[in-house]
Design a protein around this motif. Sequence first.
Motif, PDB file in Angstrom:
ATOM      1  N   LEU A  16     -35.297 -12.801  19.794  1.00 21.51           N
ATOM      2  CA  LEU A  16     -33.943 -12.236  19.754  1.00 21.51           C
ATOM      3  C   LEU A  16     -33.749 -11.339  20.974  1.00 21.51           C
ATOM      4  N   GLY A  17     -32.682 -11.601  21.718  1.00 25.44           N
ATOM      5  CA  GLY A  17     -32.349 -10.747  22.859  1.00 25.44           C
ATOM      6  C   GLY A  17     -31.089  -9.973  22.555  1.00 25.44           C
ATOM      7  N   PHE A  18     -30.949  -8.817  23.173  1.00 26.74           N
ATOM      8  CA  PHE A  18     -29.769  -7.987  22.915  1.00 26.74           C
ATOM      9  C   PHE A  18     -28.709  -8.293  23.976  1.00 26.74           C
ATOM     10  N   GLY A  19     -27.601  -8.874  23.550  1.00 22.85           N
ATOM     11  CA  GLY A  19     -26.489  -9.153  24.472  1.00 22.85           C
ATOM     12  C   GLY A  19     -25.585  -7.929  24.536  1.00 22.85           C
ATOM     13  N   ALA A  20     -25.394  -7.386  25.722  1.00 17.67           N
ATOM     14  CA  ALA A  20     -24.621  -6.140  25.840  1.00 17.67           C
ATOM     15  C   ALA A  20     -23.174  -6.411  26.254  1.00 17.67           C
ATOM     16  N   MET A  21     -22.589  -7.426  25.632  1.00 19.44           N
ATOM     17  CA  MET A  21     -21.203  -7.802  25.938  1.00 19.44           C
ATOM     18  C   MET A  21     -20.247  -7.404  24.823  1.00 19.44           C
ATOM     19  N   ARG A  22     -20.821  -7.150  23.642  1.00 21.60           N
ATOM     20  CA  ARG A  22     -19.967  -6.833  22.490  1.00 21.60           C
ATOM     21  C   ARG A  22     -20.458  -5.558  21.823  1.00 21.60           C
ATOM     22  N   LEU A  23     -20.748  -4.548  22.637  1.00 19.42           N
ATOM     23  CA  LEU A  23     -21.228  -3.274  22.091  1.00 19.42           C
ATOM     24  C   LEU A  23     -20.099  -2.609  21.295  1.00 19.42           C
ATOM     25  N   PRO A  24     -20.420  -1.701  20.367  1.00 18.25           N
ATOM     26  CA  PRO A  24     -19.350  -1.031  19.628  1.00 18.25           C
ATOM     27  C   PRO A  24     -18.503  -0.194  20.583  1.00 18.25           C
ATOM     28  N   VAL A  25     -17.210  -0.129  20.330  1.00 15.95           N
ATOM     29  CA  VAL A  25     -16.314   0.635  21.222  1.00 15.95           C
ATOM     30  C   VAL A  25     -15.483   1.638  20.428  1.00 15.95           C
ATOM     31  N   LEU A  26     -14.879   2.568  21.159  1.00 13.21           N
ATOM     32  CA  LEU A  26     -14.007   3.569  20.549  1.00 13.21           C
ATOM     33  C   LEU A  26     -12.553   3.201  20.843  1.00 13.21           C
ATOM     34  N   ASP A  27     -11.672   3.575  19.960  1.00 15.51           N
ATOM     35  CA  ASP A  27     -10.214   3.381  20.129  1.00 15.51           C
ATOM     36  C   ASP A  27      -9.844   1.936  20.462  1.00 15.51           C
ATOM     37  N   ASN A  28     -10.653   1.006  20.001  1.00 14.98           N
ATOM     38  CA  ASN A  28     -10.361  -0.409  20.264  1.00 14.98           C
ATOM     39  C   ASN A  28     -10.262  -0.737  21.757  1.00 14.98           C
ATOM     40  N   ASP A  29     -10.891   0.096  22.583  1.00 16.46           N
ATOM     41  CA  ASP A  29     -10.805  -0.060  24.031  1.00 16.46           C
ATOM     42  C   ASP A  29     -12.162  -0.573  24.530  1.00 16.46           C
ATOM     43  N   THR A  30     -12.193  -1.812  25.041  1.00 17.07           N
ATOM     44  CA  THR A  30     -13.490  -2.410  25.408  1.00 17.07           C
ATOM     45  C   THR A  30     -14.231  -1.612  26.493  1.00 17.07           C
ATOM     46  N   LYS A  31     -13.459  -0.788  27.245  1.00 16.13           N
ATOM     47  CA  LYS A  31     -14.124  -0.008  28.300  1.00 16.13           C
ATOM     48  C   LYS A  31     -14.776   1.259  27.752  1.00 16.13           C
ATOM     49  N   LYS A  32     -14.407   1.630  26.517  1.00 14.78           N
ATOM     50  CA  LYS A  32     -14.956   2.868  25.952  1.00 14.78           C
ATOM     51  C   LYS A  32     -16.072   2.540  24.981  1.00 14.78           C
ATOM     52  N   ILE A  33     -17.275   2.355  25.505  1.00 13.86           N
ATOM     53  CA  ILE A  33     -18.410   2.036  24.635  1.00 13.86           C
ATOM     54  C   ILE A  33     -18.699   3.236  23.736  1.00 13.86           C
ATOM     55  N   ASP A  34     -18.931   2.990  22.455  1.00 15.58           N
ATOM     56  CA  ASP A  34     -19.363   4.055  21.545  1.00 15.58           C
ATOM     57  C   ASP A  34     -20.858   4.270  21.846  1.00 15.58           C
ATOM     58  N   GLU A  35     -21.112   5.149  22.817  1.00 17.52           N
ATOM     59  CA  GLU A  35     -22.466   5.244  23.386  1.00 17.52           C
ATOM     60  C   GLU A  35     -23.494   5.729  22.376  1.00 17.52           C
ATOM     61  N   LYS A  36     -23.056   6.638  21.480  1.00 11.82           N
ATOM     62  CA  LYS A  36     -24.017   7.163  20.500  1.00 11.82           C
ATOM     63  C   LYS A  36     -24.521   6.038  19.611  1.00 11.82           C
ATOM     64  N   LEU A  37     -23.563   5.246  19.101  1.00 12.33           N
ATOM     65  CA  LEU A  37     -23.937   4.157  18.200  1.00 12.33           C
ATOM     66  C   LEU A  37     -24.680   3.052  18.962  1.00 12.33           C
ATOM     67  N   ALA A  38     -24.164   2.713  20.143  1.00 11.81           N
ATOM     68  CA  ALA A  38     -24.805   1.646  20.921  1.00 11.81           C
ATOM     69  C   ALA A  38     -26.249   2.035  21.255  1.00 11.81           C
ATOM     70  N   GLU A  39     -26.457   3.321  21.564  1.00 10.31           N
ATOM     71  CA  GLU A  39     -27.811   3.788  21.887  1.00 10.31           C
ATOM     72  C   GLU A  39     -28.729   3.629  20.671  1.00 10.31           C
ATOM     73  N   LYS A  40     -28.211   4.044  19.507  1.00  6.68           N
ATOM     74  CA  LYS A  40     -29.006   3.919  18.271  1.00  6.68           C
ATOM     75  C   LYS A  40     -29.394   2.462  18.027  1.00  6.68           C
ATOM     76  N   MET A  41     -28.412   1.575  18.219  1.00  3.40           N
ATOM     77  CA  MET A  41     -28.653   0.150  17.954  1.00  3.40           C
ATOM     78  C   MET A  41     -29.716  -0.413  18.895  1.00  3.40           C
ATOM     79  N   ILE A  42     -29.597  -0.059  20.170  1.00  3.36           N
ATOM     80  CA  ILE A  42     -30.535  -0.625  21.145  1.00  3.36           C
ATOM     81  C   ILE A  42     -31.933  -0.022  20.956  1.00  3.36           C
ATOM     82  N   LEU A  43     -31.987   1.286  20.665  1.00  7.38           N
ATOM     83  CA  LEU A  43     -33.310   1.907  20.455  1.00  7.38           C
ATOM     84  C   LEU A  43     -33.984   1.302  19.222  1.00  7.38           C
ATOM     85  N   TYR A  44     -33.187   1.058  18.188  1.00  6.79           N
ATOM     86  CA  TYR A  44     -33.736   0.440  16.974  1.00  6.79           C
ATOM     87  C   TYR A  44     -34.305  -0.948  17.316  1.00  6.79           C
ATOM     88  N   ALA A  45     -33.515  -1.704  18.081  1.00  7.10           N
ATOM     89  CA  ALA A  45     -33.952  -3.062  18.426  1.00  7.10           C
ATOM     90  C   ALA A  45     -35.242  -3.022  19.259  1.00  7.10           C
TER      91      ALA A  45
END
Length: 383
Positions: A16-45
């Motif tokens: 399983l590889g982590f694709g960083a194209m659909r990371l969680p975002v804030l305000d429905n804005d694809t440019k605003k990555i929800d960094e706290k959550l994305a970090e948790k997800m990637i560290l867990y993986a």
Amino acid sequence: MQYRKLGRTGLQVSVLGFGAMRLPVLDNDTKKIDEKLAEKMILYAIDKGVNYIDTAYPYHGGESERFLGRLLKGGLREKVLLATKLPCWSINDSTDFDKYFTEQLEKLQTDYFDCYLLHALDKESWKKICDLGVLEWCEKKKAAGKIKFLGFSFHDQYSVFKQIVDAYDNWDFCQIQYNYMDTNYQAGKRGFEYASRKGLGVIIMEPLRGGQLAEDPPAEIADLWKNFSSARSYADGALQWLWNQPDVSIVLSGMSNMQHVKENIASAETAQPNILTSKELDLYKKVRREYIKRSPIRCTGCKYCEPCPQKVAISSILGVFMMNAMYDDLKRSRTVYNKFIQADARADKCIECGECESKCPQNIKIIKWLKEAHQKFYVEDEV
Ligand SMILES: NC(=O)c1ccc[n+]([C@@H]2O[C@H](COP(=O)([O-])OP(=O)(O)OC[C@H]3O[C@@H](n4cnc5c(N)ncnc54)[C@H](OP(=O)(O)O)[C@@H]3O)[C@@H](O)[C@H]2O)c1
């Protein structure tokens, strides 16, 4: 986590590889990555053994690379294989290769890429970058240790895929769209087998068709899934179909919340080649047939209908029409139609000359379906 060889690279990669194209975002804005959550997800993986992260220049409006640069610099960089891609559509001059590459190294805060891909190759972009000397440039980067392994991702027909594989003896890997529905689409099963035979590692993208195969299917298809001997979620079923094939090295998943990460890691932990029974493999075929039956047209994407004298993107539009009929996904179909098909190539530009219909080997009433497609999918606000 299970690991497999990536072709002849000598790398052992997590299935399983982590694709960083659909990371969680804030305000429905694809440019605003929800960094706290994305970090948790990637560290867990990473903690669970995922060792391959895939990003690209345009993901999240350029923010995916920047975010990963910040995340990985504190000691994680050496724990993962980092992959990014050259935006081939933006290359207009041979000096552009270095321009983008240098910017990407800076954004990702690294001195080298484990895996570097020529992004989204098709017939036109391949010819363009070849003429500009892309392979010679890549070889220099490899010799300098800036690119460890070289590959390409692909979106065109099988014949173009084969041409690209054959054009260069030193490809390390390729990345293709492949899942139990897309066996005959783009590179497809033939491309997958061809690349594997030639020794390339094969990385899979869109294993769930961007999420379509994880959603509740229509009743007749849900009934078929009940026949699986082991209880599987739709997502797990789609992923296992891929991992069942020993030559699939990595399945990239664009996980967008923690539940996806946990579920897909749990799936990956049970992944083994050749564990699906022939009865189960048959079930996937039945599911595929049921989906296909839902579409009133059977365009194979051969593109004999093109080029259209008015430059209408006929096969792409018929593809959107079929996708909507098969997966009941009007929202995504409208997005694709309005955002990815250029205004001057949409179906309303058809003047009904009929040239396409005379060339279609499937005898599809193209003019009628183009009209319906535009009525169904065109939304002014989305353009
Ligand atoms: N090189 C290229 O040209 C190219 C093109 C496409 C992709 N890629 C790469 O390949 C990666 C994978 O492709 P993809 O993101 O399209 O993968 P995918 O797995 O086909 O689709 C990801 C989507 O599936 C849904 N999903 C994932 N896990 C799930 C689960 N356990 N249960 C329910 N739904 C689940 C989520 O959709 P929802 O959020 O809607 O629930 C998620 O956003 C990308 O992230 C990117 O890195 C490369």
